[in-house]
Structures are given as C-alpha cells and as structure tokens.
Design a protein around this motif. Structure first.
Motif, mmCIF file in Angstrom:
data_model
loop_
_atom_site.group_PDB
_atom_site.id
_atom_site.type_symbol
_atom_site.label_atom_id
_atom_site.label_comp_id
_atom_site.label_asym_id
_atom_site.label_seq_id
_atom_site.Cartn_x
_atom_site.Cartn_y
_atom_site.Cartn_z
ATOM 1 N N GLY A 87 0.826 -1.204 0.000
ATOM 2 C CA GLY A 87 0.000 0.000 0.000
ATOM 3 C C GLY A 87 0.858 1.251 0.000
ATOM 4 N N ASN A 88 0.663 2.112 -0.981
ATOM 5 C CA ASN A 88 1.586 3.233 -1.165
ATOM 6 C C ASN A 88 1.535 4.246 -0.029
ATOM 7 N N ALA A 89 0.342 4.697 0.334
ATOM 8 C CA ALA A 89 0.230 5.678 1.415
ATOM 9 C C ALA A 89 0.703 5.080 2.738
ATOM 10 N N LEU A 90 0.337 3.822 2.983
ATOM 11 C CA LEU A 90 0.766 3.155 4.215
ATOM 12 C C LEU A 90 2.283 3.023 4.255
ATOM 13 N N ARG A 91 2.888 2.677 3.131
ATOM 14 C CA ARG A 91 4.348 2.527 3.088
ATOM 15 C C ARG A 91 5.038 3.840 3.460
#
Length: 216
Positions: free
Chosen positions: A78-82
């Motif tokens: 997950g981009n935002a989570l990363r």
C-alpha cells in the motif's frame, strides 16, 4: 544513487510479512545484505516467511532499535501506508536503505532516494529520479528523465517512455504502458494492462487502451 560496498550493508528489520516481503527478502539476499534481523507485522501469515522469523507486531520496533537495529526495509504494497510507516521509522532513528536487485539495470545518472526498491530485471534510464519508498517492480522499464514520486509503485512489466512523471503514491498497474511526456498525478491508479496516452489527474482511476476514467 546509493551503492554501498557489501561489507557496509546493514542487517535490516523488514516491516511487513505479506507477499511483497517475499520479493524483498529475495532481493536482499541477491544484493548481498546480511541476513535480516526478522520481520515485524501485527498480522503475519505464519511464524516465518522465506525462512525469516516473524518477531512480533509494531511494538517490537522500539525494542529492536534499543537493541541496536539501525535500518529497516518497508515491505508493504500500500503506497500511502508505506510512506506513513517509513516516516515513523525515520522518526524512531531507523535508516531506510535503498534496495537494488543486482539483476536490475540502473543508469549511473539515475537518482534513487532512501527506501526505494528496484526489483530484478527492471531498467532505470539516464537522469531518471525515484522518490522515497518508491517501488519499481520486476521487469519494469522506467526510461530517461522519468520522475517517480515518493511512495509510487510501478508494477511488474510496465513500460514508461521518456519524460514521464508518476506522482506521489500513484499506482501504475501490471503491464501498463505510458507514452512520452505524460504526467500521472498523485494518488492516481492506472489499471493493469492500460495504455496511457494522455495526462491523468491526481486521484483519478483510469484503465483500458487507451486509458479512460473508471467508475468508482
């Protein structure tokens, strides 16, 4: 671009124990990193992943840092989570090393920011820029003068012609192609197998050949 000698590569904590962690573990081994200290994930699929032990959930991170852990790799799709997890790790004092698979081809003039990952058989062209915690996945082509934003993900088999901009946290789906000079905005999602021939606004969801807006 980070290019540490193997003797200087740190033992890392891997944050995330899902499918992406498997690819990260193989890339770490291929790149000559020492064996990881372990995996941290609040909901792991099992006690080990690819022979690496799951140490526990996020509560382990301060303890590991206190015990001398210096670096972490964020293995979250997950981009935002990363990005959020990466920022948290940096605030705790962890370094985020660049991970470049030795089977990737990376121009000496490319610029790769902390925490970015480039997988096997990917190609990064001259004067391309990869932002913090970006992923260029297996067999993807990021041509000359591309700008890949922080937390963005170029999925396996994508081909980006020259002078493409992929915004922060944007996702380019598996096998997509992007014509020269296109801008794909922050948080946009491009569906698998798309042909992107015109700019994509921030936050848009597009797909198809040519890529068109998708209903939410």
């Amino acid at each position: 671009m980070s290019d540490l000698p193997r003797s200087a590569l740190p033992r890392v904590v891997i944050v995330g124990a899902g499918g992406h962690a498997k690819v990260v573990i193989e890339a770490l081994r291929a790149a000559g990193f020492p064996p990881p200290l372990g995996l941290v994930d609040p909901h792991p699929p099992g006690p080990t992943v690819m022979g690496v032990t799951v140490l526990g959930g996020d509560e382990m991170l301060p303890r590991l840092k206190a015990e001398g852990a210096e670096a972490a790799v964020v293995a979250l799709g997950g981009n935002a989570l990363r990005l959020r997890v990466g920022d948290h790790l940096v605030s705790m004092g962890y370094a985020l090393p660049v991970l470049l698979h030795p089977a990737a081809q990376i121009s000496p003039s490319a610029r790769v920011a902390e925490g970015a990952v480039v997988m096997a058989r990917a190609c990064i062209g001259p004067d391309a820029t990869l932002g913090r915690l970006a992923i260029v996945n297996t067999n993807a082509v990021v041509e000359h003068d591309n700008v890949i934003g922080s937390g963005a993900h170029v999925a396996p088999g994508c081909a980006l012609a020259g002078n493409v901009t992929l915004g922060d946290r944007a996702l380019l789906g598996v096998g997509s192609a992007v014509r020269p000079g296109i801008t794909i905005g922050a948080d946009a999602v491009v569906g698998a197998g798309s042909a992107v021939v015109r700019d994509v606004p921030a936050g848009a969801r597009v797909g198809g050949a040519p890529a068109m807006p998708l209903r939410r």
